[in-house]
Write a protein that holds these residues in place. Sequence first.
Motif, PDB file in Angstrom:
ATOM      1  N   ASP A 160       3.434 148.848  35.707  1.00  0.00           N
ATOM      2  CA  ASP A 160       3.277 149.351  37.027  1.00  0.00           C
ATOM      3  C   ASP A 160       2.481 148.382  37.968  1.00  0.00           C
ATOM      4  OD1 ASP A 160       2.851 151.218  39.222  1.00  0.00           O
ATOM      5  OD2 ASP A 160       2.929 152.808  37.941  1.00  0.00           O
ATOM      6  N   PRO A 161       2.940 148.100  39.195  1.00  0.00           N
ATOM      7  CA  PRO A 161       2.167 147.215  39.917  1.00  0.00           C
ATOM      8  C   PRO A 161       0.749 148.086  40.635  1.00  0.00           C
ATOM      9  CG  PRO A 161       4.305 147.726  40.918  1.00  0.00           C
ATOM     10  CD  PRO A 161       4.275 148.391  39.490  1.00  0.00           C
ATOM     11  N   VAL A 162       1.102 149.465  40.460  1.00  0.00           N
ATOM     12  CA  VAL A 162      -0.125 150.268  40.960  1.00  0.00           C
ATOM     13  C   VAL A 162      -1.139 149.898  39.987  1.00  0.00           C
ATOM     14  CG1 VAL A 162      -0.913 152.449  41.345  1.00  0.00           C
ATOM     15  CG2 VAL A 162       1.267 151.867  42.090  1.00  0.00           C
ATOM     16  N   ALA A 163      -1.063 149.750  38.608  1.00  0.00           N
ATOM     17  CA  ALA A 163      -2.126 149.804  37.616  1.00  0.00           C
ATOM     18  C   ALA A 163      -2.719 148.155  37.634  1.00  0.00           C
ATOM     19  CB  ALA A 163      -1.186 149.888  36.364  1.00  0.00           C
ATOM     20  N   ASP A 165      -2.774 146.552  40.533  1.00  0.00           N
ATOM     21  CA  ASP A 165      -3.691 146.475  41.725  1.00  0.00           C
ATOM     22  C   ASP A 165      -4.896 147.307  41.661  1.00  0.00           C
ATOM     23  OD1 ASP A 165      -2.063 145.356  43.719  1.00  0.00           O
ATOM     24  OD2 ASP A 165      -1.134 147.062  44.594  1.00  0.00           O
ATOM     25  N   THR A 166      -4.889 148.396  40.744  1.00  0.00           N
ATOM     26  CA  THR A 166      -6.162 149.093  40.384  1.00  0.00           C
ATOM     27  C   THR A 166      -7.130 148.037  40.038  1.00  0.00           C
ATOM     28  OG1 THR A 166      -4.778 151.096  39.859  1.00  0.00           O
ATOM     29  CG2 THR A 166      -7.022 150.978  39.157  1.00  0.00           C
ATOM     30  N   ALA A 167      -6.534 147.321  38.708  1.00  0.00           N
ATOM     31  CA  ALA A 167      -7.399 146.443  38.158  1.00  0.00           C
ATOM     32  C   ALA A 167      -8.182 145.527  38.760  1.00  0.00           C
ATOM     33  CB  ALA A 167      -6.664 145.847  36.826  1.00  0.00           C
ATOM     34  N   ARG A 168      -7.207 144.865  39.606  1.00  0.00           N
ATOM     35  CA  ARG A 168      -7.448 143.754  40.754  1.00  0.00           C
ATOM     36  C   ARG A 168      -8.667 144.263  41.474  1.00  0.00           C
ATOM     37  NH1 ARG A 168      -5.040 139.979  44.255  1.00  0.00           N
ATOM     38  NH2 ARG A 168      -3.081 141.298  44.651  1.00  0.00           N
ATOM     39  N   SER A 169      -8.321 145.370  42.241  1.00  0.00           N
ATOM     40  CA  SER A 169      -9.227 146.091  43.000  1.00  0.00           C
ATOM     41  C   SER A 169     -10.484 146.218  42.497  1.00  0.00           C
ATOM     42  CB  SER A 169      -8.781 147.499  43.929  1.00  0.00           C
ATOM     43  OG  SER A 169      -8.944 148.418  42.710  1.00  0.00           O
ATOM     44  N   PHE A 170     -10.595 146.397  41.235  1.00  0.00           N
ATOM     45  CA  PHE A 170     -11.917 146.618  40.639  1.00  0.00           C
ATOM     46  C   PHE A 170     -12.585 145.262  40.181  1.00  0.00           C
ATOM     47  CE2 PHE A 170     -10.913 151.023  39.714  1.00  0.00           C
ATOM     48  CZ  PHE A 170     -11.859 151.565  40.649  1.00  0.00           C
ATOM     49  N   LEU A 172     -11.195 142.559  38.761  1.00  0.00           N
ATOM     50  CA  LEU A 172     -10.844 141.726  37.478  1.00  0.00           C
ATOM     51  C   LEU A 172      -9.920 140.724  37.936  1.00  0.00           C
ATOM     52  CD1 LEU A 172     -11.227 144.550  35.997  1.00  0.00           C
ATOM     53  CD2 LEU A 172      -9.697 144.065  34.452  1.00  0.00           C
ATOM     54  N   ARG A 180      -6.146 143.175  29.806  1.00  0.00           N
ATOM     55  CA  ARG A 180      -6.646 144.413  29.858  1.00  0.00           C
ATOM     56  C   ARG A 180      -5.784 145.601  30.155  1.00  0.00           C
ATOM     57  NH1 ARG A 180     -12.289 146.554  30.748  1.00  0.00           N
ATOM     58  NH2 ARG A 180     -11.122 148.017  29.419  1.00  0.00           N
ATOM     59  N   VAL A 181      -4.814 145.215  30.992  1.00  0.00           N
ATOM     60  CA  VAL A 181      -3.900 146.248  31.817  1.00  0.00           C
ATOM     61  C   VAL A 181      -2.392 145.890  31.413  1.00  0.00           C
ATOM     62  CG1 VAL A 181      -2.983 147.288  33.858  1.00  0.00           C
ATOM     63  CG2 VAL A 181      -5.566 146.752  33.345  1.00  0.00           C
ATOM     64  N   PRO A 184      -1.681 145.877  27.380  1.00  0.00           N
ATOM     65  CA  PRO A 184      -1.391 147.508  26.911  1.00  0.00           C
ATOM     66  C   PRO A 184      -0.348 148.125  27.246  1.00  0.00           C
ATOM     67  CG  PRO A 184      -3.836 146.852  27.664  1.00  0.00           C
ATOM     68  CD  PRO A 184      -3.093 145.715  27.802  1.00  0.00           C
ATOM     69  N   SER A 185       0.124 148.009  28.550  1.00  0.00           N
ATOM     70  CA  SER A 185       1.113 148.557  29.248  1.00  0.00           C
ATOM     71  C   SER A 185       2.313 148.468  28.710  1.00  0.00           C
ATOM     72  CB  SER A 185       1.452 148.357  30.769  1.00  0.00           C
ATOM     73  OG  SER A 185       0.112 148.584  31.522  1.00  0.00           O
TER      74      SER A 185
END
Lengths: 271, 279
Positions: A160-163, A165-170, A172, A180-181, A184-185
Amino acid sequence: MATTSAGYARARARAGFRKTIRGVVGIMVALAVWQVLASIGFVRPEWFPTATTVLGDAVALLGQSAFTLQVLSTLYDMLLGLIISTVVAVPLGVLLGRFPLAYRMSSVLVEAMRPIPALALTPVAILLFGLSGATTVSLVVWTSTWPILINSVYGMHSVDPVALDTARSFGLGRWTALYRVALPSAAPFIATGIRIAIGIALAVAVATEMVTGAGSGVGGWIVQASSGGSLIPVYAAAVLVGLVGYLLNYLFERIERRLFRWHLSYRKEGA
Amino acid sequence: MNAAASKPQVLSVQDLVYAYRTADGEIEAISDLSFAVHEGEFVSIVGPSGSGKTTLMKIVAGLLQATKGSVRILGKPLTGRVPDGVALVFQDYSRSLFPWMTVQRNVEFPLSHRRASRADVAQRSRESLSAVGLVDFATRYPWELSGGMQQRVAIARALAFRPRLLLMDEPFASVDAQTRADLEDLVADVHQQFGTTILFVTHDIDESVYLSDRVLVLSAHPARLLLDREVPLSRPRDQVATRELHDFVRLRAEIAGLILRPGTEKTASSPQDTSPGGR
Ligand SMILES: Nc1ncnc2c1ncn2[C@@H]1O[C@H](COP(=O)(O)OP(=O)(O)O)[C@@H](O)[C@H]1O
Ligand SMILES: [Mg+2]
C-alpha cells in the motif's frame, strides 16, 4: 464480543471437522473403487495391483532403511534447491518489484524462460553437474525460482502506497522503509510463491532422479525397483511420495497461517 | 487571541504552486498559496473536496516537492527531505496503520529507528496511548478495533513522535457522528495539554470553526486562499453550547458563503482567472 468470537471459534472448529471428514470419505471411496477394479482382474495384478496390496507394500517400505534413506536424500536435494531459489528469487523479486524500469526490462525475459520445463534442461544440467544430486538441486532451483520470483514482485506491487508514505513521513529512509514496511507487507505473497514452489519441487526432484537414475533418491529407487518386472513397489513409492508432498504442504500452510494471521486472507481462519 | 502571531513561525508557506504531472499533461492542484502557522496555534484548512488539501499536507510533510514557491518549517526551507519534527495523520487511517504490528508496536514505530532507549520508547508509547484512552488495547491488532479506535491509534502514534507540527488530513471524515465529536474533543484536549501546533484539514465547515484558533478557506480546484480568519471563541469549547454562539454561527455562515457560492465572492473581490474543470 467475547461470546461472538467464542461462537466463531466453535463454528470454525465444526467446519474444520466437517472438511476433514469429507476428505477422509473421499479417499475411502477412491480406495474402494480402486480395490474393486483391481480385483476384477482384467489387468495383470503385477501391473495393476489392488489398493490393499499397494498400501501394505507402502507400509513395509517405510520400515526399509534402503528406501527411507533415498526419501531423505530426495528431500535433502529438494530443500537445498528450495533454499537456494528462495535466497536468490526473493531479493531479486523485491528489487524488480521496487524498480519499475527493471521490472519492465525483465518481465518479457521472465515470461519466456518460465515455461521451459526442467526436464528439457536435464541434459544441460547433467553436462554441468554430472549424474549427481547437484543435477537434481539445479533443476529444483530452476523450477522453484519462477513462482517465488513472480510472487515476490506481485507482493511488492501490492504494498500500500499509504503505508510507505507513512514510513517516509516518520523519517525512515528508502531502504529502512523497504525492510520495515514493504517486506512485511509483501511477505504473505512471497510465502505463497514458496508454497507453490514446494509443490512442484518434489515432483521435479523425483523426475530428475528417474532420468539421472544411478539408484539415488526416490526416483532412482523407483527405476531400479521397476526393473524387477513388478509395478507394485512403484505404486507403493508413488503413494508415499504423494503423502510426503501432502505433509510438506500442510506444514507450510500451518506456518503461513500462524505468521500471517494479520493478513486479510487469514483473519477468519487464524485464531 | 492575536498573541499567537507574535510567537515564532512553525510553518511558513510562500507563493506555493503544485502541479501533478500526468500522462495527459499537468494538473495544477495548488495555485499560489501563502500562509503561516505560529507556535501553539491550531489552524484549520477548510475547502471543498478535490481542492488540493491532501496535496498541501503531503508537501508540508515532505512527501511531495513543491513545483514553485517555498515552504519553511521552523525557519528551515524544505529541501526534498522529510522535515524533522513533523507528523502526519493520514485521511486513510486504516491503510496507514500496519496490520502486522500490535497497537503498541504501531505507536512505537516512529521511535524504533531512532536512538532512543527501550525504556524511553515504552514510556512514550504508554503516555500517548493513555492520552487517547487506549492503554488497554496495546496488545491488540489495529484490524481488531473499530474505525474510531484505529484513528485514535494513528493519533497516538503521531503524539509519540512528539512533533513540533502535527498535520491532520481529514482525520474524522469516515467515522460516525458521535465518534467524530469525541475525537474532535480529544484533539482539542491534546492541543491544550501538550501545546502542540496543529494544522488540521477538513471539508467540514463546522468542524473547522469548532476546533481552531484560525481558519483558512481554500477555493475549489486549484487551491487558492479565499479567507484567513481568527476564530473569536474562547476555550475550552463545548460541542453543544459553542455551536450555538453568535460568533460561531456568523463565521460558519461567512465560510459557507465563500465555499458554496464562490461566484458571488469572486466578482466582489479582486478579479481572478477562472480555471476550467473545478469539480
Ligand atoms: N496523484 C495524482 N495525480 C494527478 N492528479 C492528482 C493526484 N492526486 C490528486 N490529484 C488531483 O489534484 C487535485 C487535488 O487533490 P487533493 O489534494 O487530493 O484534494 P483534497 O484533499 O482537497 O480532496 C484533485 O483535482 C485531484 O484530482
Ligand atoms: Mg484529501
